[in-house]
Design an enzyme around this catalytic site. Sequence first.
Site, PDB file in Angstrom:
ATOM      1  N   GLY A  87       0.825  -1.206   0.000  1.00 55.83           N
ATOM      2  CA  GLY A  87       0.000   0.000   0.000  1.00 55.83           C
ATOM      3  C   GLY A  87       0.859   1.256   0.000  1.00 55.83           C
ATOM      4  O   GLY A  87       1.753   1.398   0.840  1.00 55.83           O
ATOM      5  N   ALA A  88       0.595   2.131  -0.962  1.00 54.95           N
ATOM      6  CA  ALA A  88       1.280   3.434  -0.983  1.00 54.95           C
ATOM      7  C   ALA A  88       0.236   4.520  -0.810  1.00 54.95           C
ATOM      8  O   ALA A  88       0.167   5.497  -1.550  1.00 54.95           O
ATOM      9  CB  ALA A  88       2.051   3.607  -2.287  1.00 54.95           C
ATOM     10  N   GLY A  89      -0.643   4.325   0.196  1.00 56.61           N
ATOM     11  CA  GLY A  89      -1.659   5.319   0.523  1.00 56.61           C
ATOM     12  C   GLY A  89      -1.116   6.287   1.558  1.00 56.61           C
ATOM     13  O   GLY A  89       0.089   6.581   1.586  1.00 56.61           O
ATOM     14  N   GLY A  95       1.365   4.272   4.267  1.00 56.24           N
ATOM     15  CA  GLY A  95       2.391   3.506   3.541  1.00 56.24           C
ATOM     16  C   GLY A  95       3.222   4.441   2.673  1.00 56.24           C
ATOM     17  O   GLY A  95       4.459   4.345   2.625  1.00 56.24           O
ATOM     18  N   ASN A 126      -4.995   0.645  12.155  1.00 58.53           N
ATOM     19  CA  ASN A 126      -5.684   0.892  13.415  1.00 58.53           C
ATOM     20  C   ASN A 126      -6.409  -0.368  13.854  1.00 58.53           C
ATOM     21  O   ASN A 126      -6.693  -1.252  13.039  1.00 58.53           O
ATOM     22  CB  ASN A 126      -6.694   2.026  13.233  1.00 58.53           C
ATOM     23  CG  ASN A 126      -6.071   3.393  13.514  1.00 58.53           C
ATOM     24  OD1 ASN A 126      -5.243   3.513  14.412  1.00 58.53           O
ATOM     25  ND2 ASN A 126      -6.481   4.386  12.766  1.00 58.53           N
ATOM     26  N   LYS A 151      -4.471   2.840  21.916  1.00 58.45           N
ATOM     27  CA  LYS A 151      -4.918   3.588  20.730  1.00 58.45           C
ATOM     28  C   LYS A 151      -6.314   3.116  20.299  1.00 58.45           C
ATOM     29  O   LYS A 151      -7.157   3.921  19.906  1.00 58.45           O
ATOM     30  CB  LYS A 151      -3.913   3.453  19.581  1.00 58.45           C
ATOM     31  CG  LYS A 151      -4.324   4.367  18.445  1.00 58.45           C
ATOM     32  CD  LYS A 151      -3.348   4.546  17.333  1.00 58.45           C
ATOM     33  CE  LYS A 151      -3.919   5.601  16.379  1.00 58.45           C
ATOM     34  NZ  LYS A 151      -3.430   5.482  15.016  1.00 58.45           N
ATOM     35  N   GLU A 199     -13.770   1.857   8.263  1.00 59.59           N
ATOM     36  CA  GLU A 199     -13.305   0.690   9.032  1.00 59.59           C
ATOM     37  C   GLU A 199     -14.167   0.475  10.281  1.00 59.59           C
ATOM     38  O   GLU A 199     -13.683   0.005  11.295  1.00 59.59           O
ATOM     39  CB  GLU A 199     -11.846   0.916   9.444  1.00 59.59           C
ATOM     40  CG  GLU A 199     -10.860   1.011   8.301  1.00 59.59           C
ATOM     41  CD  GLU A 199      -9.438   1.303   8.778  1.00 59.59           C
ATOM     42  OE1 GLU A 199      -9.230   2.347   9.438  1.00 59.59           O
ATOM     43  OE2 GLU A 199      -8.548   0.498   8.493  1.00 59.59           O
TER      44      GLU A 199
HETATM   45  N1  LIG Z   1      -4.043   8.030   7.324  1.00 59.14           N
HETATM   46  C1  LIG Z   1      -3.793   8.264   8.602  1.00 59.14           C
HETATM   47  O1  LIG Z   1      -3.526   9.405   8.981  1.00 59.14           O
HETATM   48  C2  LIG Z   1      -3.786   7.145   9.582  1.00 59.14           C
HETATM   49  C3  LIG Z   1      -4.190   5.884   9.218  1.00 59.14           C
HETATM   50  N2  LIG Z   1      -4.113   4.866  10.138  1.00 59.14           N
HETATM   51  C4  LIG Z   1      -4.526   3.527   9.775  1.00 59.14           C
HETATM   52  O2  LIG Z   1      -3.630   3.054   8.787  1.00 59.14           O
HETATM   53  C5  LIG Z   1      -4.316   2.152   7.900  1.00 59.14           C
HETATM   54  C6  LIG Z   1      -4.124   2.637   6.475  1.00 59.14           C
HETATM   55  O3  LIG Z   1      -4.750   3.894   6.349  1.00 59.14           O
HETATM   56  P1  LIG Z   1      -4.438   4.910   5.177  1.00 59.14           P
HETATM   57  O4  LIG Z   1      -3.002   4.894   4.846  1.00 59.14           O
HETATM   58  O5  LIG Z   1      -5.062   6.187   5.562  1.00 59.14           O
HETATM   59  O6  LIG Z   1      -5.290   4.258   3.988  1.00 59.14           O
HETATM   60  P2  LIG Z   1      -5.275   4.624   2.444  1.00 59.14           P
HETATM   61  O7  LIG Z   1      -6.607   4.240   1.928  1.00 59.14           O
HETATM   62  O8  LIG Z   1      -4.780   6.008   2.238  1.00 59.14           O
HETATM   63  O9  LIG Z   1      -4.162   3.649   1.870  1.00 59.14           O
HETATM   64  C7  LIG Z   1      -4.308   2.272   1.845  1.00 59.14           C
HETATM   65  C8  LIG Z   1      -3.615   1.772   0.622  1.00 59.14           C
HETATM   66  O10 LIG Z   1      -3.591   0.347   0.658  1.00 59.14           O
HETATM   67  C9  LIG Z   1      -3.702  -0.077  -0.667  1.00 59.14           C
HETATM   68  N3  LIG Z   1      -4.125  -1.469  -0.768  1.00 59.14           N
HETATM   69  C10 LIG Z   1      -5.187  -2.074  -0.203  1.00 59.14           C
HETATM   70  N4  LIG Z   1      -5.237  -3.361  -0.529  1.00 59.14           N
HETATM   71  C11 LIG Z   1      -4.182  -3.595  -1.347  1.00 59.14           C
HETATM   72  C12 LIG Z   1      -3.710  -4.743  -2.035  1.00 59.14           C
HETATM   73  N5  LIG Z   1      -4.322  -5.917  -1.948  1.00 59.14           N
HETATM   74  N6  LIG Z   1      -2.598  -4.618  -2.783  1.00 59.14           N
HETATM   75  C13 LIG Z   1      -1.963  -3.422  -2.894  1.00 59.14           C
HETATM   76  N7  LIG Z   1      -2.360  -2.294  -2.268  1.00 59.14           N
HETATM   77  C14 LIG Z   1      -3.465  -2.384  -1.496  1.00 59.14           C
HETATM   78  C15 LIG Z   1      -4.733   0.852  -1.284  1.00 59.14           C
HETATM   79  O11 LIG Z   1      -4.566   0.792  -2.666  1.00 59.14           O
HETATM   80  P3  LIG Z   1      -5.583   1.406  -3.729  1.00 59.14           P
HETATM   81  O12 LIG Z   1      -5.150   2.829  -3.841  1.00 59.14           O
HETATM   82  O13 LIG Z   1      -5.307   0.595  -4.936  1.00 59.14           O
HETATM   83  O14 LIG Z   1      -6.960   1.235  -3.149  1.00 59.14           O
HETATM   84  C16 LIG Z   1      -4.335   2.185  -0.666  1.00 59.14           C
HETATM   85  O15 LIG Z   1      -3.437   2.906  -1.472  1.00 59.14           O
HETATM   86  C17 LIG Z   1      -5.769   2.136   8.368  1.00 59.14           C
HETATM   87  O16 LIG Z   1      -5.989   1.051   9.223  1.00 59.14           O
HETATM   88  C18 LIG Z   1      -5.898   3.449   9.132  1.00 59.14           C
HETATM   89  O17 LIG Z   1      -6.908   3.408  10.112  1.00 59.14           O
HETATM   90  C19 LIG Z   1      -3.595   5.049  11.378  1.00 59.14           C
HETATM   91  C20 LIG Z   1      -3.171   6.286  11.763  1.00 59.14           C
HETATM   92  C21 LIG Z   1      -3.311   7.445  10.939  1.00 59.14           C
HETATM   93  C1  LIG Z   2      -6.339   8.863  16.224  1.00 60.09           C
HETATM   94  C2  LIG Z   2      -5.706   9.154  14.907  1.00 60.09           C
HETATM   95  C3  LIG Z   2      -6.021  10.552  14.459  1.00 60.09           C
HETATM   96  C4  LIG Z   2      -4.181   9.102  15.131  1.00 60.09           C
HETATM   97  O1  LIG Z   2      -3.396   9.134  14.041  1.00 60.09           O
HETATM   98  C5  LIG Z   2      -6.149   8.102  13.940  1.00 60.09           C
HETATM   99  O2  LIG Z   2      -5.507   7.087  13.825  1.00 60.09           O
HETATM  100  C6  LIG Z   2      -7.409   8.203  13.155  1.00 60.09           C
HETATM  101  O3  LIG Z   2      -8.128   9.191  13.233  1.00 60.09           O
HETATM  102  O4  LIG Z   2      -7.712   7.238  12.430  1.00 60.09           O
END
Ligand SMILES: NC(=O)C1=CN([C@@H]2O[C@H](COP(=O)(O)OP(=O)(O)OC[C@H]3O[C@@H](n4cnc5c(N)ncnc54)[C@H](OP(=O)(O)O)[C@@H]3O)[C@@H](O)[C@H]2O)C=CC1
Ligand SMILES: CC(C)(CO)C(=O)C(=O)O
Length: 308
Positions: A7-9, A12, A100, A183, A266
């Site tokens: 994942g490069a979201g 990641g 999370n 958390k 989620e």
């Molecule tokens: N963003 C934040 O600030 C925070 C997030 N979190 C937690 O981190 C986790 C990730 O969140 P976040 O980064 O925001 O999510 P995003 O939706 O921004 O990124 C997730 C990425 O995972 C990729 N993905 C999913 N399944 C696959 C697969 N099978 N193969 C390849 N790539 C895949 C998605 O790809 P595609 O683009 O193709 O859908 C997407 O780019 C969650 O559990 C979130 O609750 C925790 C703290 C803070």
């Molecule tokens: C609690 C917080 C803001 C911390 O990064 C978070 O993980 C969310 O909102 O999903």
Amino acid sequence: MRILILGAGGIGGYFGGRLASSGVDVQFLVRPSRAEVLARNGLVIKSPLGDLRMPVKTMTAATEPVDAVLLACKAYDLTEAMEAVAPATGPSTLILPLLNGIRQLDLLDARFGRKHVLGGLCHIGAMVNPAGEILHLNTLQRFVFGPRMPDQTDAAERLFTAVRPGGFEPVLSPAITQEMWEKFTFLATYAGMTTLMRAPIGAIMAAQDGEAIMREMLDECLATAAAGGHRPREEAMTQMISSLTERGSAGTASMFRDMARNGRTEHEHVIGDMLARARTAGVPAPLLRLSLANMQAYEAQRSATAAG
Ligand SMILES: NC(=O)C1=CN([C@@H]2O[C@H](COP(=O)(O)OP(=O)(O)OC[C@H]3O[C@@H](n4cnc5c(N)ncnc54)[C@H](OP(=O)(O)O)[C@@H]3O)[C@@H](O)[C@H]2O)C=CC1
Ligand SMILES: CC(C)(CO)C(=O)C(=O)O
């Protein structure tokens, strides 16, 4: 150390980009549409701590084992993600989930074996914008992980040494499961209340019974955590209460923001799991119940609109 990031979201892309720019050997396992954007524009991070634009190594299918896999997908994609990373796991591969929640640990243990799965979490605000760039929304970049059993200590230390150059000051925690529970407890309340009220913390505090209801929801989560042997420590408790009751705060959970853009959430993994654990432990949880129903109704409405 070879590190594969699924994942490069938001997270990641952020942590992986910082690692790649420091010369750490990272590759991203992404789906084809993301691979295309990354090939065209490189990985772009816009952050108050410094922007980044660089080419990164990507793949759309894993073929051989690496030393560590960082899982950075949303919980609703976890089952598919586990299958996608399976070819990258060998006898000594470490898996570090940054999602999370807490349920991912059981799912990963069952799929890969407990000895491979570290605990992890991050405190950051990051998202992908429509142009595919990673927006770092504040200056938080806390990346915490650690061993869940003594046998993992050396390997976790090696991973810590490998990711240290990333510049985001990773933390190697000796109590990672407890930190994840803290958390989870905070987030279930934060996400549960901001989505239920459709409002940030400050607006909820402005409601007559806003703080009282917030504290009741937190109490349900605290009692559930305590029943599972993970009552938050004093410092964590003080911090949670302060964030959840801050007057004037514009703070919202990412689940609220996902909902505001009519996105998938989620909720089952966070609120649903907390409610299920409350029920198993016999903890009364009327607000968690209401909050989960609110999210399920939202999801039903979202699916109906998408279908027709
Ligand atoms: N963003 C934040 O600030 C925070 C997030 N979190 C937690 O981190 C986790 C990730 O969140 P976040 O980064 O925001 O999510 P995003 O939706 O921004 O990124 C997730 C990425 O995972 C990729 N993905 C999913 N399944 C696959 C697969 N099978 N193969 C390849 N790539 C895949 C998605 O790809 P595609 O683009 O193709 O859908 C997407 O780019 C969650 O559990 C979130 O609750 C925790 C703290 C803070
Ligand atoms: C609690 C917080 C803001 C911390 O990064 C978070 O993980 C969310 O909102 O999903």
